[in-house]
Write an enzyme that holds these catalytic residues in place. Structure first.
Site, PDB file in Angstrom:
ATOM      1  N   PRO A 116       0.842  -1.195   0.000  1.00  0.00           N
ATOM      2  CA  PRO A 116       0.000   0.000   0.000  1.00  0.00           C
ATOM      3  C   PRO A 116       0.877   1.245   0.000  1.00  0.00           C
ATOM      4  CG  PRO A 116      -0.101  -1.106   2.140  1.00  0.00           C
ATOM      5  CD  PRO A 116       0.705  -1.981   1.232  1.00  0.00           C
ATOM      6  N   HIS A 117       0.467   2.281  -0.732  1.00  0.00           N
ATOM      7  CA  HIS A 117       1.281   3.488  -0.782  1.00  0.00           C
ATOM      8  C   HIS A 117       0.412   4.697  -1.085  1.00  0.00           C
ATOM      9  CE1 HIS A 117       1.139   1.628  -4.765  1.00  0.00           C
ATOM     10  NE2 HIS A 117       1.080   2.857  -5.254  1.00  0.00           N
ATOM     11  N   CYS A 118       0.908   5.859  -0.722  1.00  0.00           N
ATOM     12  CA  CYS A 118       0.189   7.088  -1.040  1.00  0.00           C
ATOM     13  C   CYS A 118       1.144   8.268  -0.904  1.00  0.00           C
ATOM     14  CB  CYS A 118      -1.003   7.281  -0.104  1.00  0.00           C
ATOM     15  SG  CYS A 118      -0.545   7.617   1.611  1.00  0.00           S
TER      16      CYS A 118
END
Length: 156
Positions: free
Chosen positions: A71-73
């Site tokens: 997951p990344h942002c």
């Protein structure tokens, strides 16, 4: 500090490497990641991190298959890249591309004005996690310290 030195060992802190985390759902995993980051740096808003992670997941799951998710942002006001590594006590449903539940999570939070180096980092991670023996070594860790050492030893 130049972006070119972005490697797994420069973005992952021992405090953000956690072993056998109990989590009941994908949402809970992302919440936990946001809380841990906020605990390490109170200037970073956990609700905002969580919302950004969720928005990214809505574009398509970051579950890359074989029980792994990255997951990344992006995050407004962040001046460095933050990595969080978790192994989960039990696999959770993650809408992964192969529909397998996830038990190995590496989250990446990058500055709003993320560059190609950050994409490079994502592909570095994906490549590492492609090695089944490497993933199994991470899954076998009994404690966070070993997990951190195995993850960073492999980098570079």
């Amino acid at each position: 500090m130049s972006d070119t030195s972005l490697t797994i060992d420069t973005i992952l802190a021992p405090e953000l490497t956690l072993c056998r985390v109990p989590a009941s759902s994908k949402k809970r995993v992302l919440e936990f990641i946001a809380e841990q980051i906020h605990e390490q740096d109170e200037s970073l808003n956990d609700v905002q991190i969580f919302n950004n992670l969720i928005s990214r997941e809505r574009l398509g799951s970051t579950g890359i298959g074989q029980g792994i998710a990255i997951p990344h942002c992006r995050l407004e006001g962040l001046d460095r890249v933050i990595g969080v590594l978790l192994t989960l006590e039990e696999s959770v449903e993650f809408d992964a591309i192969d529909n397998q539940p996830v038990d190995l999570v590496f989250a990446l939070i990058v500055p709003k004005e993320a560059t190609s180096e950050h994409l490079e980092l994502l592909s570095q991670l994906a490549e590492k996690f492609n090695e089944r023996s490497f993933c199994n070594a991470l899954r076998e860790c009994e404690d966070a310290r070993t997990l951190y050492e195995r993850m960073t030893a492999a980098s570079g």
